[in-house]
Design an enzyme around this catalytic site. Structure first.
Site, PDB file in Angstrom:
ATOM      1  N   ARG A  26       4.824 -25.684 -29.142  1.00  0.00           N
ATOM      2  CA  ARG A  26       3.675 -24.846 -29.538  1.00  0.00           C
ATOM      3  C   ARG A  26       4.109 -23.766 -30.554  1.00  0.00           C
ATOM      4  O   ARG A  26       3.851 -23.874 -31.744  1.00  0.00           O
ATOM      5  CB  ARG A  26       3.034 -24.219 -28.286  1.00  0.00           C
ATOM      6  CG  ARG A  26       1.620 -23.701 -28.506  1.00  0.00           C
ATOM      7  CD  ARG A  26       1.546 -22.334 -29.112  1.00  0.00           C
ATOM      8  NE  ARG A  26       2.255 -21.322 -28.335  1.00  0.00           N
ATOM      9  CZ  ARG A  26       2.523 -20.106 -28.794  1.00  0.00           C
ATOM     10  NH1 ARG A  26       2.176 -19.756 -30.019  1.00  0.00           N
ATOM     11  NH2 ARG A  26       3.187 -19.235 -28.055  1.00  0.00           N
ATOM     12  N   ASP A  27       4.820 -22.773 -30.093  1.00  0.00           N
ATOM     13  CA  ASP A  27       5.235 -21.667 -30.973  1.00  0.00           C
ATOM     14  C   ASP A  27       6.131 -22.181 -32.100  1.00  0.00           C
ATOM     15  O   ASP A  27       6.047 -21.730 -33.244  1.00  0.00           O
ATOM     16  CB  ASP A  27       5.973 -20.622 -30.119  1.00  0.00           C
ATOM     17  CG  ASP A  27       6.359 -19.372 -30.887  1.00  0.00           C
ATOM     18  OD1 ASP A  27       5.866 -19.171 -32.003  1.00  0.00           O
ATOM     19  OD2 ASP A  27       7.173 -18.597 -30.364  1.00  0.00           O
ATOM     20  N   HIS A 218      10.668 -12.857 -24.637  1.00  0.00           N
ATOM     21  CA  HIS A 218      10.500 -13.803 -25.751  1.00  0.00           C
ATOM     22  C   HIS A 218      11.162 -13.174 -26.983  1.00  0.00           C
ATOM     23  O   HIS A 218      10.552 -12.396 -27.708  1.00  0.00           O
ATOM     24  CB  HIS A 218       8.996 -14.016 -25.978  1.00  0.00           C
ATOM     25  CG  HIS A 218       8.658 -15.046 -27.005  1.00  0.00           C
ATOM     26  ND1 HIS A 218       8.042 -16.245 -26.679  1.00  0.00           N
ATOM     27  CD2 HIS A 218       8.821 -15.065 -28.348  1.00  0.00           C
ATOM     28  CE1 HIS A 218       7.843 -16.947 -27.797  1.00  0.00           C
ATOM     29  NE2 HIS A 218       8.310 -16.250 -28.819  1.00  0.00           N
ATOM     30  N   HIS A 220      13.358 -13.113 -30.610  1.00  0.00           N
ATOM     31  CA  HIS A 220      13.599 -13.809 -31.870  1.00  0.00           C
ATOM     32  C   HIS A 220      14.965 -13.391 -32.398  1.00  0.00           C
ATOM     33  O   HIS A 220      15.400 -12.251 -32.201  1.00  0.00           O
ATOM     34  CB  HIS A 220      12.498 -13.475 -32.884  1.00  0.00           C
ATOM     35  CG  HIS A 220      11.217 -14.212 -32.614  1.00  0.00           C
ATOM     36  ND1 HIS A 220      10.165 -14.222 -33.488  1.00  0.00           N
ATOM     37  CD2 HIS A 220      10.829 -14.980 -31.573  1.00  0.00           C
ATOM     38  CE1 HIS A 220       9.183 -14.963 -32.999  1.00  0.00           C
ATOM     39  NE2 HIS A 220       9.554 -15.428 -31.829  1.00  0.00           N
ATOM     40  N   CYS A 251      10.300 -17.386 -38.681  1.00  0.00           N
ATOM     41  CA  CYS A 251       9.585 -16.172 -38.303  1.00  0.00           C
ATOM     42  C   CYS A 251       8.537 -15.898 -39.368  1.00  0.00           C
ATOM     43  O   CYS A 251       8.867 -15.595 -40.504  1.00  0.00           O
ATOM     44  CB  CYS A 251      10.520 -14.983 -38.182  1.00  0.00           C
ATOM     45  SG  CYS A 251       9.633 -13.517 -37.654  1.00  0.00           S
ATOM     46  N   ASN A 260      12.515 -17.992 -33.425  1.00  0.00           N
ATOM     47  CA  ASN A 260      12.689 -18.151 -31.977  1.00  0.00           C
ATOM     48  C   ASN A 260      14.145 -18.365 -31.580  1.00  0.00           C
ATOM     49  O   ASN A 260      14.888 -19.096 -32.237  1.00  0.00           O
ATOM     50  CB  ASN A 260      11.888 -19.375 -31.516  1.00  0.00           C
ATOM     51  CG  ASN A 260      10.397 -19.118 -31.510  1.00  0.00           C
ATOM     52  OD1 ASN A 260       9.951 -18.104 -30.999  1.00  0.00           O
ATOM     53  ND2 ASN A 260       9.641 -20.043 -32.094  1.00  0.00           N
TER      54      ASN A 260
HETATM   55 MG    MG Z   1       8.159 -16.911 -30.896  1.00  0.00          MG
END
Ligand code: MG
Length: 316
Positions: A26-27, A218, A220, A251, A260
């Site tokens: 997804r992300d 979460h 990065h 990003c 990520n």
């Molecule tokens: Mg992310």
């Protein structure tokens, strides 16, 4: 081929087990330039489950106009519904929740912002307007027996506003909890957090009555801090960590290829610390290399590159 594994040397004060919330499908894919065919996404999700991941965010029921990379959510979800893992999906609004419920989703997530600038840029609303939009979605999801994760973006820094005050993040977190979100995922969307900041935010959230077991992180890797920040969160007692297989997803708000935290880099550290994840690192790396081939670019994960390089040396 046997995969190299880290030597296991436990450190004190860390959890015995961590649940990885895999966000690559997804992300990750939402922030990749190219669009991946639906069958490839389904195969990717199956392979992730096969590698031992137990929570795999599958897709987003956002309007296709906003996220064309995930416009096939309706076709994809039925193809993976039987995969033996938790398969949360993102729902931006009532319409998205209707679509997710119709297809039998059991877990959903909403996506809030800690800052006004990002709420405006991402949702074209103020923070409070966005929360007002989510409240009925969360209520309906809970009434339907679903569990609800609340994503919170820009918890540490914002590209327009700079550093984000801890109190501001606490205020929005409290609202998401009061709505009924059972888990909050604290996003360092531009990757600027450092470990002391992470622990300060977690402590402030606890002080506001939000228990650590309701919190996920979460991170990065934009500035190379994702694993250091993860370790700080583990020391605080966090046991749910978001990561993206192969480091998928650049990003979108920083000019960097690195977004990520890569799941493989996370697993290498966790297994080195003797922390259980249930993940088979070799299978996961093979999956990321396979998908990188489909995307036509190498994985930014250092662990994928190190292990993949070792494999190709052996073969040559
Ligand atoms: Mg992310």
């Amino acid at each position: 081929m046997t995969t190299a594994l880290p030597m296991t040397v436990p450190a004190p004060g860390l959890p015995a087990r961590v649940r990885i919330h895999e966000v690559g499908a997804r992300d990750g894919l939402q922030n990749e330039q190219g669009t991946v065919p639906t069958e490839v996404k389904a195969e990717f999700i199956r392979r992730l489950a096969d590698a031992g991941l137990t929570t795999i965010e599958a897709t987003s029921f956002v309007h296709p106009r906003w996220v064309p990379q995930l416009a096939d959510a309706e076709q994809l979800f039925p193809m993976v519904r039987d995969v033996p893992a938790r398969l949360p999906v993102l729902v931006p609004n009532d319409r998205g929740l209707d679509r997710a419920l119709t297809l039998g989703a059991r877990e959903v997530a909403v996506f809030a912002s800690a800052t006004e600038s990002f709420a405006k840029a991402n949702l074209n609303r103020t923070v409070d307007e966005a929360l007002a939009m989510f409240a009925p979605v969360v209520t309906r999801a809970i009434e339907a027996g679903l569990s609800v994760r609340g994503y919170l973006s820009m918890c540490f820094g914002d590209p327009w506003e700079g550093p984000v005050p801890v109190e501001q993040v606490v205020r929005v977190s409290r609202r998401l909890r009061d709505m009924g979100c059972d888990e909050l995922s604290l996003g360092d969307t531009i990757g600027v957090a450092t470990p002391g900041h992470v622990q300060a935010l977690l402590t402030a959230l606890n002080d506001a009555g939000i228990p650590t077991d309701a919190l996920a992180v979460h991170f990065h890797d934009t500035y190379g801090q994702a694993l250091a920040n993860t370790l700080a969160a583990l020391q605080h007692g966090v046991t749910t960590v978001d990561a993206s297989a192969g480091g998928l997803g650049g990003c979108p708000y920083a000019k960097s290829a690195t977004g990520n935290l890569a799941t493989e880099d996370l697993v290498w550290m966790l297994h080195g610390l003797g922390i259980e994840t249930g993940v088979d690192l070799g299978r996961l790396t093979a999956t990321s290399e396979w998908l990188a081939g489909r995307l036509g670019r190498p994985s930014p994960s250092r662990t994928v590159r190190a292990l993949g390089g070792a494999a190709s040396h052996k073969e040559s």
